[in-house]
Scaffold this motif. Structure first.
Motif, PDB file in Angstrom:
ATOM      1  N   ALA A  31       1.008  -1.224  -0.022  1.00 25.97           N
ATOM      2  CA  ALA A  31       0.433   0.110  -0.269  1.00 25.97           C
ATOM      3  C   ALA A  31       0.783   1.026   0.202  1.00 25.97           C
ATOM      4  CB  ALA A  31      -0.627  -0.222   1.689  1.00 25.97           C
ATOM      5  N   ALA A  32       1.572   1.196   0.775  1.00 27.13           N
ATOM      6  CA  ALA A  32       3.067   2.354   0.717  1.00 27.13           C
ATOM      7  C   ALA A  32       3.337   3.086  -0.643  1.00 27.13           C
ATOM      8  CB  ALA A  32       3.977   2.110   1.515  1.00 27.13           C
ATOM      9  N   ILE A  33       4.092   1.329  -1.670  1.00 24.84           N
ATOM     10  CA  ILE A  33       5.069   1.157  -2.704  1.00 24.84           C
ATOM     11  C   ILE A  33       3.298   2.127  -3.216  1.00 24.84           C
ATOM     12  CG2 ILE A  33       5.976   0.369  -4.424  1.00 24.84           C
ATOM     13  CD1 ILE A  33       6.328  -1.575  -2.899  1.00 24.84           C
ATOM     14  N   ALA A  34       2.530   1.691  -3.229  1.00 25.76           N
ATOM     15  CA  ALA A  34       1.086   1.980  -4.173  1.00 25.76           C
ATOM     16  C   ALA A  34       0.643   3.254  -3.924  1.00 25.76           C
ATOM     17  CB  ALA A  34       0.308   1.002  -4.296  1.00 25.76           C
ATOM     18  N   HIS A  35       0.952   4.307  -2.897  1.00 22.79           N
ATOM     19  CA  HIS A  35       0.855   5.195  -3.145  1.00 22.79           C
ATOM     20  C   HIS A  35       1.751   6.653  -3.389  1.00 22.79           C
ATOM     21  CE1 HIS A  35      -1.174   8.847  -0.353  1.00 22.79           C
ATOM     22  NE2 HIS A  35       0.199   9.197   0.396  1.00 22.79           N
ATOM     23  N   GLY A  36       3.004   5.490  -2.927  1.00 25.73           N
ATOM     24  CA  GLY A  36       4.048   6.236  -3.654  1.00 25.73           C
ATOM     25  C   GLY A  36       4.000   6.786  -4.892  1.00 25.73           C
ATOM     26  N   MET A  37       3.560   5.335  -5.970  1.00 26.39           N
ATOM     27  CA  MET A  37       3.230   5.659  -7.423  1.00 26.39           C
ATOM     28  C   MET A  37       2.574   6.430  -8.033  1.00 26.39           C
ATOM     29  SD  MET A  37       6.069   4.017  -8.714  1.00 26.39           S
ATOM     30  CE  MET A  37       5.118   4.077 -10.483  1.00 26.39           C
ATOM     31  N   ALA A  38       1.556   6.588  -6.955  1.00 32.16           N
ATOM     32  CA  ALA A  38       0.450   7.562  -7.561  1.00 32.16           C
ATOM     33  C   ALA A  38       0.740   8.690  -7.500  1.00 32.16           C
ATOM     34  CB  ALA A  38      -0.578   6.851  -6.590  1.00 32.16           C
ATOM     35  N   ALA A  39       1.730   9.015  -6.237  1.00 29.23           N
ATOM     36  CA  ALA A  39       1.534  10.516  -6.191  1.00 29.23           C
ATOM     37  C   ALA A  39       3.273  10.456  -7.233  1.00 29.23           C
ATOM     38  CB  ALA A  39       2.424  10.446  -4.307  1.00 29.23           C
ATOM     39  N   TYR A  40       3.769   9.918  -7.648  1.00 30.38           N
ATOM     40  CA  TYR A  40       4.738   9.950  -8.833  1.00 30.38           C
ATOM     41  C   TYR A  40       4.273  10.324 -10.204  1.00 30.38           C
ATOM     42  CZ  TYR A  40       8.197   8.709 -12.256  1.00 30.38           C
ATOM     43  OH  TYR A  40       8.615   8.472 -13.534  1.00 30.38           O
ATOM     44  N   LEU A  41       2.879   9.137 -10.017  1.00 35.29           N
ATOM     45  CA  LEU A  41       2.540   9.853 -11.250  1.00 35.29           C
ATOM     46  C   LEU A  41       1.956  11.148 -11.496  1.00 35.29           C
ATOM     47  CD1 LEU A  41       1.225   5.401 -12.196  1.00 35.29           C
ATOM     48  CD2 LEU A  41       3.738   7.198 -13.164  1.00 35.29           C
ATOM     49  N   ALA A  42       0.648  11.115 -10.492  1.00 38.64           N
ATOM     50  CA  ALA A  42       0.618  12.402 -10.096  1.00 38.64           C
ATOM     51  C   ALA A  42       0.901  13.813 -10.425  1.00 38.64           C
ATOM     52  CB  ALA A  42      -0.423  12.777  -8.915  1.00 38.64           C
ATOM     53  N   ALA A  43       2.154  13.631 -10.185  1.00 37.96           N
ATOM     54  CA  ALA A  43       2.970  14.807 -10.492  1.00 37.96           C
ATOM     55  C   ALA A  43       3.635  14.745 -12.305  1.00 37.96           C
ATOM     56  CB  ALA A  43       4.440  14.927  -9.688  1.00 37.96           C
ATOM     57  N   ILE A  44       3.292  13.975 -12.687  1.00 40.06           N
ATOM     58  CA  ILE A  44       3.851  14.331 -14.101  1.00 40.06           C
ATOM     59  C   ILE A  44       2.853  15.142 -14.890  1.00 40.06           C
ATOM     60  CG2 ILE A  44       4.401  12.858 -15.972  1.00 40.06           C
ATOM     61  CD1 ILE A  44       4.921  10.605 -14.720  1.00 40.06           C
ATOM     62  N   PRO A  45       3.225  16.258 -15.784  1.00 43.35           N
ATOM     63  CA  PRO A  45       2.113  16.947 -16.416  1.00 43.35           C
ATOM     64  C   PRO A  45       1.242  16.006 -17.323  1.00 43.35           C
ATOM     65  CG  PRO A  45       4.556  17.540 -16.397  1.00 43.35           C
ATOM     66  CD  PRO A  45       4.256  16.926 -16.098  1.00 43.35           C
ATOM     67  N   GLU A  46       0.100  16.958 -17.607  1.00 45.32           N
ATOM     68  CA  GLU A  46      -0.699  16.085 -18.300  1.00 45.32           C
ATOM     69  C   GLU A  46      -0.136  15.497 -20.136  1.00 45.32           C
ATOM     70  OE1 GLU A  46      -4.009  13.900 -19.974  1.00 45.32           O
ATOM     71  OE2 GLU A  46      -3.575  14.472 -17.522  1.00 45.32           O
ATOM     72  N   PRO A  47       0.640  17.585 -20.027  1.00 48.64           N
ATOM     73  CA  PRO A  47       0.815  17.536 -21.178  1.00 48.64           C
ATOM     74  C   PRO A  47       2.039  16.210 -21.371  1.00 48.64           C
ATOM     75  CG  PRO A  47       1.004  19.149 -20.774  1.00 48.64           C
ATOM     76  CD  PRO A  47       0.984  18.720 -19.847  1.00 48.64           C
ATOM     77  N   LEU A  48       2.878  15.496 -20.370  1.00 48.77           N
ATOM     78  CA  LEU A  48       3.287  14.880 -21.071  1.00 48.77           C
ATOM     79  C   LEU A  48       3.179  13.349 -21.388  1.00 48.77           C
ATOM     80  CD1 LEU A  48       6.832  14.518 -20.932  1.00 48.77           C
ATOM     81  CD2 LEU A  48       6.632  13.788 -19.109  1.00 48.77           C
ATOM     82  N   TYR A  49       1.478  12.854 -20.985  1.00 45.45           N
ATOM     83  CA  TYR A  49       0.683  12.544 -20.693  1.00 45.45           C
ATOM     84  C   TYR A  49       0.382  11.753 -22.747  1.00 45.45           C
ATOM     85  CZ  TYR A  49       0.993  10.059 -16.064  1.00 45.45           C
ATOM     86  OH  TYR A  49       1.251   9.515 -15.080  1.00 45.45           O
ATOM     87  N   ALA A  50       0.139  13.416 -22.980  1.00 46.37           N
ATOM     88  CA  ALA A  50      -0.456  13.064 -23.884  1.00 46.37           C
ATOM     89  C   ALA A  50       0.821  13.281 -25.289  1.00 46.37           C
ATOM     90  CB  ALA A  50      -0.779  14.669 -24.410  1.00 46.37           C
TER      91      ALA A  50
END
Length: 85
Positions: free
Chosen positions: A43-62
């Motif tokens: 759960a801690a790993i998943a929380h950390g990865m979710a925070a990391y992925l949420a920090a990536i700007p939307e234009p980079l996903y696009a």
């Protein structure tokens, strides 16, 4: 006049980018194993990865989506026309 040599960095760039994304996705397998043994740690790993992925700007996903789909489409058209091997 001789033909210029192909740029090896360019030919490796597109597949390397996709391999990085595949490695990130395959990282879920060890986390799944950790979850079976230590759910709190997973759960801690998943929380950390979710925070990391949420920090990536939307234009980079696009950009990733555009690059992935564009590369796939260009390769398909090139193979249909017989330009790419």
């Amino acid at each position: 006049m001789s033909e210029p040599l192909p740029d090896r960095w360019v030919t490796r760039a597109r597949p390397a980018f996709l391999y990085v994304m595949y490695v990130l996705l395959l990282g879920a397998i060890p986390v799944g194993l950790v979850a079976a043994i230590r759910p709190a740690c997973a759960a801690a790993i998943a929380h950390g990865m979710a925070a990391y992925l949420a920090a990536i700007p939307e234009p980079l996903y696009a950009l990733f989506g555009t690059g992935y789909l564009g590369y796939t489409a260009a390769r398909t058209v090139g193979k249909i026309k017989g330009v790419d091997r």
